[in-house]
Motif scaffolding. Structure first.
Motif, PDB file in Angstrom:
ATOM      1  N   ALA A  20       0.774  -1.235   0.022  1.00 25.43           N
ATOM      2  CA  ALA A  20       0.075  -0.010  -0.005  1.00 25.43           C
ATOM      3  C   ALA A  20       1.053   1.240  -0.074  1.00 25.43           C
ATOM      4  N   GLY A  21       0.618   2.232  -0.703  1.00 31.57           N
ATOM      5  CA  GLY A  21       1.173   3.390  -0.920  1.00 31.57           C
ATOM      6  C   GLY A  21       2.587   3.481  -1.775  1.00 31.57           C
ATOM      7  N   PRO A  22       3.357   4.284  -1.609  1.00 32.09           N
ATOM      8  CA  PRO A  22       4.408   4.585  -2.446  1.00 32.09           C
ATOM      9  C   PRO A  22       5.452   3.703  -2.081  1.00 32.09           C
ATOM     10  N   ALA A  23       6.481   3.007  -2.922  1.00 27.99           N
ATOM     11  CA  ALA A  23       7.553   2.113  -2.764  1.00 27.99           C
ATOM     12  C   ALA A  23       8.600   2.179  -3.705  1.00 27.99           C
ATOM     13  N   LEU A  24       9.821   2.146  -3.351  1.00 28.28           N
ATOM     14  CA  LEU A  24      10.830   1.901  -4.426  1.00 28.28           C
ATOM     15  C   LEU A  24      11.578   0.537  -4.161  1.00 28.28           C
ATOM     16  N   LEU A  25      11.347  -0.082  -5.261  1.00 26.75           N
ATOM     17  CA  LEU A  25      12.070  -1.560  -5.372  1.00 26.75           C
ATOM     18  C   LEU A  25      13.411  -1.274  -6.179  1.00 26.75           C
ATOM     19  N   GLU A  26      14.442  -1.530  -5.428  1.00 31.40           N
ATOM     20  CA  GLU A  26      15.866  -1.665  -6.351  1.00 31.40           C
ATOM     21  C   GLU A  26      16.381  -2.845  -6.450  1.00 31.40           C
ATOM     22  N   PHE A  27      16.757  -3.003  -7.495  1.00 29.24           N
ATOM     23  CA  PHE A  27      17.474  -4.577  -7.830  1.00 29.24           C
ATOM     24  C   PHE A  27      18.920  -4.023  -7.935  1.00 29.24           C
ATOM     25  N   GLY A  28      19.693  -5.121  -7.601  1.00 29.62           N
ATOM     26  CA  GLY A  28      21.245  -4.805  -7.743  1.00 29.62           C
ATOM     27  C   GLY A  28      22.030  -5.616  -7.022  1.00 29.62           C
ATOM     28  N   THR A  29      23.424  -5.327  -6.792  1.00 32.13           N
ATOM     29  CA  THR A  29      23.984  -6.186  -5.820  1.00 32.13           C
ATOM     30  C   THR A  29      25.191  -5.090  -5.292  1.00 32.13           C
ATOM     31  N   GLY A  30      25.846  -5.622  -4.315  1.00 33.83           N
ATOM     32  CA  GLY A  30      26.907  -4.921  -3.332  1.00 33.83           C
ATOM     33  C   GLY A  30      28.153  -4.485  -3.872  1.00 33.83           C
ATOM     34  N   TRP A  31      28.353  -5.521  -5.210  1.00 34.03           N
ATOM     35  CA  TRP A  31      29.733  -5.433  -5.819  1.00 34.03           C
ATOM     36  C   TRP A  31      29.635  -4.633  -7.170  1.00 34.03           C
ATOM     37  N   VAL A  57      16.729  -5.232  -3.105  1.00 33.89           N
ATOM     38  CA  VAL A  57      16.715  -6.438  -3.420  1.00 33.89           C
ATOM     39  C   VAL A  57      17.961  -6.946  -3.960  1.00 33.89           C
ATOM     40  N   GLU A  58      18.696  -7.849  -3.464  1.00 32.71           N
ATOM     41  CA  GLU A  58      20.008  -8.406  -4.460  1.00 32.71           C
ATOM     42  C   GLU A  58      19.396  -9.159  -5.395  1.00 32.71           C
ATOM     43  N   ASP A  59      19.990  -9.122  -6.585  1.00 40.31           N
ATOM     44  CA  ASP A  59      19.512  -9.706  -7.809  1.00 40.31           C
ATOM     45  C   ASP A  59      20.448 -10.831  -8.393  1.00 40.31           C
TER      46      ASP A  59
END
Length: 107
Positions: A20-31, A57-59
Motif C-alpha cells: 500500500a502506498g509509494p515504494a521503491l524496489l531497487e534491484f542490484g548487488t553490493g559489488w 533486493v539483491e538480484d
C-alpha cells in the motif's frame, strides 16, 4: 528510509503486489560498480521522500523477483504505487531523473 545494503531474502511477487502506498524496489548487488555509482544521486533524491518504502533486493541468476520484473541490468529502480509499477529507471546517474520518478508515486 533508504537502505544501504541489498537484502538476500526476497519478498514474493504477491507481497509486492499487495503493498500500500509509494515504494521503491531497487534491484542490484553490493559489488556492482553501476549500483555504487547510483547511490549518491539516489540518496539525494530520496532525501526529499523519506516516507517512501525502500526495498533493496539483491538480484542475480535464479532470483525469482528480478525475473518477474524482467530486470536485465543493475541497478534497476522500480517505482511502485499500491503495488503497481509507475516508473522504471535503469542505471540512473541524475538525481533529477530519480526525483521525477519519485514525484509520480509520492504525489
Amino acid at each position: 528510509m533508504m537502505h544501504d545494503t541489498y537484502a538476500v531474502a526476497q519478498p514474493t511477487r504477491a507481497e509486492i503486489d499487495a503493498l500500500a502506498g509509494p515504494a521503491l524496489l531497487e534491484f542490484g548487488t553490493g559489488w556492482c560498480g553501476h549500483c555504487r555509482a547510483t547511490q549518491a544521486p539516489l540518496a539525494a533524491a530520496f532525501a526529499q521522500h523519506p516516507g517512501v518504502l525502500h526495498l533493496r533486493v539483491e538480484d542475480g541468476p535464479g532470483r525469482a523477483l528480478g525475473r518477474h520484473f524482467r530486470v536485465k541490468l543493475w541497478p534497476t529502480l522500480i517505482f511502485l504505487k499500491d503495488g503497481q509499477e509507475v516508473a522504471r529507471l535503469v542505471r540512473p546517474l541524475d538525481s533529477a531523473d530519480i526525483s521525477r520518478a519519485f514525484a509520480l508515486i509520492a504525489a
